[in-house]
Scaffold this motif. Sequence first.
Motif, PDB file in Angstrom:
ATOM      1  N   PHE A  12      -6.429   1.554  -6.843  1.00 36.65           N
ATOM      2  CA  PHE A  12      -5.912   2.037  -5.552  1.00 36.65           C
ATOM      3  C   PHE A  12      -4.780   3.057  -5.687  1.00 36.65           C
ATOM      4  CE2 PHE A  12      -3.277   1.653  -1.731  1.00 36.65           C
ATOM      5  CZ  PHE A  12      -4.213   1.877  -0.748  1.00 36.65           C
ATOM      6  N   HIS A  32      -7.695   2.326   4.494  1.00 35.00           N
ATOM      7  CA  HIS A  32      -8.147   1.555   3.336  1.00 35.00           C
ATOM      8  C   HIS A  32      -7.725   0.090   3.381  1.00 35.00           C
ATOM      9  CE1 HIS A  32      -9.704   5.021   1.218  1.00 35.00           C
ATOM     10  NE2 HIS A  32      -8.593   5.678   1.511  1.00 35.00           N
ATOM     11  N   ILE A  33      -6.685  -0.217   4.136  1.00 32.70           N
ATOM     12  CA  ILE A  33      -6.177  -1.599   4.137  1.00 32.70           C
ATOM     13  C   ILE A  33      -6.386  -2.262   5.498  1.00 32.70           C
ATOM     14  CG2 ILE A  33      -4.188  -3.067   3.683  1.00 32.70           C
ATOM     15  CD1 ILE A  33      -5.243  -1.379   1.297  1.00 32.70           C
ATOM     16  N   PRO A  60     -10.370  -2.295   6.962  1.00 36.03           N
ATOM     17  CA  PRO A  60     -11.257  -3.262   6.313  1.00 36.03           C
ATOM     18  C   PRO A  60     -10.804  -4.705   6.511  1.00 36.03           C
ATOM     19  CG  PRO A  60     -10.510  -1.602   4.732  1.00 36.03           C
ATOM     20  CD  PRO A  60      -9.795  -1.343   6.005  1.00 36.03           C
ATOM     21  N   MET A  61      -9.499  -4.927   6.508  1.00 38.70           N
ATOM     22  CA  MET A  61      -9.043  -6.304   6.656  1.00 38.70           C
ATOM     23  C   MET A  61      -9.187  -6.789   8.089  1.00 38.70           C
ATOM     24  SD  MET A  61      -5.827  -6.590   4.021  1.00 38.70           S
ATOM     25  CE  MET A  61      -5.592  -8.348   4.144  1.00 38.70           C
ATOM     26  N   ALA A  87       0.832  -1.199   0.000  1.00 38.27           N
ATOM     27  CA  ALA A  87       0.000   0.000   0.000  1.00 38.27           C
ATOM     28  C   ALA A  87       0.870   1.255   0.000  1.00 38.27           C
ATOM     29  CB  ALA A  87      -0.926  -0.013   1.203  1.00 38.27           C
ATOM     30  N   PHE A 120      -4.960  -6.727  -2.390  1.00 38.90           N
ATOM     31  CA  PHE A 120      -5.882  -6.401  -1.308  1.00 38.90           C
ATOM     32  C   PHE A 120      -7.113  -7.297  -1.433  1.00 38.90           C
ATOM     33  CE2 PHE A 120      -3.877  -2.125  -2.248  1.00 38.90           C
ATOM     34  CZ  PHE A 120      -2.836  -2.355  -1.373  1.00 38.90           C
ATOM     35  N   HIS A 147      -9.876  -7.560   0.084  1.00 41.93           N
ATOM     36  CA  HIS A 147     -11.215  -7.029   0.290  1.00 41.93           C
ATOM     37  C   HIS A 147     -11.660  -6.129  -0.862  1.00 41.93           C
ATOM     38  CE1 HIS A 147      -8.313  -4.218   1.856  1.00 41.93           C
ATOM     39  NE2 HIS A 147      -9.211  -3.260   1.809  1.00 41.93           N
ATOM     40  N   MET A 148     -10.855  -6.087  -1.916  1.00 42.49           N
ATOM     41  CA  MET A 148     -11.227  -5.259  -3.056  1.00 42.49           C
ATOM     42  C   MET A 148     -11.332  -6.134  -4.306  1.00 42.49           C
ATOM     43  SD  MET A 148      -8.674  -2.044  -2.666  1.00 42.49           S
ATOM     44  CE  MET A 148      -8.345  -1.256  -1.104  1.00 42.49           C
TER      45      MET A 148
END
Lengths: 321, 376
Positions: B115, A232-233, A236-237, A219, B104, B106-107
């Motif tokens: 991203f 964002h990472i 959510p994870m 990221a 990722f 969850h995407m």
Amino acid sequence: MPQIPSTDDPQTTFRYPLRWRIMDALNYGLDRFWPARMSPYTGWALIMPALLLVGILVLGLFEMADSSLHTLDRAIFRPSEAYTLENYQAVMESATYGRVVMRSVFAAGLTVFFTLLLALPYAYIMVRTTRSAVRKALLVTLFLPFFIGQVVRAYGLLIILGTNGVANNALGLVGIEPIRLLFNFPAVVFGLVQYMLPFAVLMLAPALTAIPRETETAASSLGANWLQSFRHIVLPMAKPGLIGAGLVVGTLSLTDFAMPAMLGGGSQDFIANAIYDQFFRTADQGLGAALALLLVVLGSVIVGVVIALFGAGTLGMGSKK
Amino acid sequence: MTVQIAAKADATQAAREVAVRASHVSMDFGSGALAVDDASFELEKGRFLTILGPSGSGKTTLLRMIAGFQKQTAGEITINGKAVDAAPPHRRSVGMVFQKLALFPHMTAAENVAFPLKMRRFNPRQIAGRVDQFLDLVKLGGYGDRRINELSGGQQQRVAIARALVFEPDLLLLDEPLAALDVKLREEMQLEFRRIQHELGVTTINVTHDQREALVVSDNVIVMDGGRIQQQADPVALYRAPANPFVAGFLGLSSFVEGTATADGNLKVGDLVVQGTAARRFETGAPVVAAIRAEQIRLAGTREALAACDMTLEGRVCDTIFEGERQMYVVEIGALCGATFRVYHHDPDSFGLFRVGDPVALGWNRRDLKIFSPAA
Ligand SMILES: Nc1ncnc2c1ncn2[C@@H]1O[C@H](COP(=O)(O)OP(=O)(O)OP(=O)(O)O)[C@@H](O)[C@H]1O
Ligand SMILES: [Mg+2]
């Protein structure tokens, strides 16, 4: 070719190690007791003790339900013969109980929010630190309160937050008059957060461990600063962990007894305190049982809604959604 | 015709510009030997460089330092003239494909590719088009809405590549992203890498321990061992003229013979002088080692059949290994103190021609036997 020693050769009487022989005997016994054709039922056999425990609980609930349907006859101080919904009516109509329920739910919500807010960075640092000394220190700090117990901890907070306690002394040093830190709503929430933090951290740590460090490195190489990467990472994870921890903290807070009793000083009762009063002070079993069932329903509904919203998968139960 | 030549000249002009420069870079984890030891190299813009080496040779460490994820303990790395650590990681223009991909989960595929654009504050109206364009580039058009776990290994690979390229970084880094794939898919993806790299012209550094991959995809190869750069050359030169016994042994299949140097630049084993070539002069009698590749040795039943070779010797077959497209013979040469040679035989008609124990003759040309000073 290694020689396998023969057991009936008198010169080299070979004996298997004791541990092996014990295991063999156990295996033999098990085969006798639980033959192979029973294996389809092995799962049931293993889950039996747990089912039994839950069964007792359910039985108790039925007992409670039954007694909640009888009012207390104050003349003879015994439950009435006839079935009636009066206890529930009394709870519903009482402004006091309404306030107690609202207070419990609100406090549980606040506790979940603040606990997760504090637990997430704690767990994150504990999982991500490269220094094992830091990790160990954080772990020890985490487990220490478990050895102390809730009542003793609440008592400790009484001392610290009291009018002559450490907190007020510290305020005094900067010239602030002693303020009342105890026996109010914030004190109860504070106590609950303090009590729940270790549970939340313990539930979050595995969820965070499951996020590969490389995902965050990726990221950042893709242009995310740490805040964006977190939002964002990581968030959510870590969602399954957050929801699981939230549920545990929420239900434990909702049903808590000691913190409101000790830090609330009688003015901040939760549902559990009201139930206690009915059972052990007024001895109105029926009303207490009605309150208890209400609490069960309330907790179940909240858990049900959360699971329906986010899916059982979020609680680490295999299925997605 | 002339246009093409002009374009070529242009390309070489552009290629002159140095994109990545490492000078005397070392990494000391404080655990004995240096993970990377005094590495220096230059990479021209638009080129495809592969860092090749066995496990633990320091490839990942070198790559992570170039990416700026790790700070070297000595030396300097610059990208387009600027020190790598002049900017924080998220401000650098380096795309990286990780060994474990680090997508990722969850995407969706498209969200993964979008991203870096979102993080870099691209115009939201342009993002969708650009994501589609790059998904097409990696041949994943139409797969954008799939979640990562709904894609095959090769498709995930492509998403990772698209994600690393979509923001048009100055430099693309690949850390063994193909290691986990099966051979067929890996070879397919190697060609994909080449195609995409040619299409975009992005400067690329790839890390691998697969010599075939290094030779197939790269303009330039660095061979590493024990943290040290052993050789940097283009694939053909690397294969033809290895700089030392390690490189000769790591690329392709070589046989080695130890001996001493003779005055006329050959190799003496026992009483026998073996003809070979050396890149430099050795003192007479100095210990040396010679290497020759399996496909550069001729094999026949008698020495007479090998008259065209500079050097012929008699030996005995001590093992035969059938590899499908070729047969490998292990031949022991009594005259060379029992040294064994591994020989490829590519003619399908003669597979199984010789059996273990058969007397055979080996022959080679003197330029194919390379003489080195022994490995340090
Ligand atoms: N964080 C670290 N701390 C200590 N030593 C390390 C660290 N990372 C790597 N090393 C050591 O540095 C050396 C080079 O490691 P590196 O990961 O660069 O190897 P590699 O060439 O990428 O190997 P592979 O092909 O197995 O991935 C190894 O000996 C390794 O043990
Ligand atoms: Mg590596």
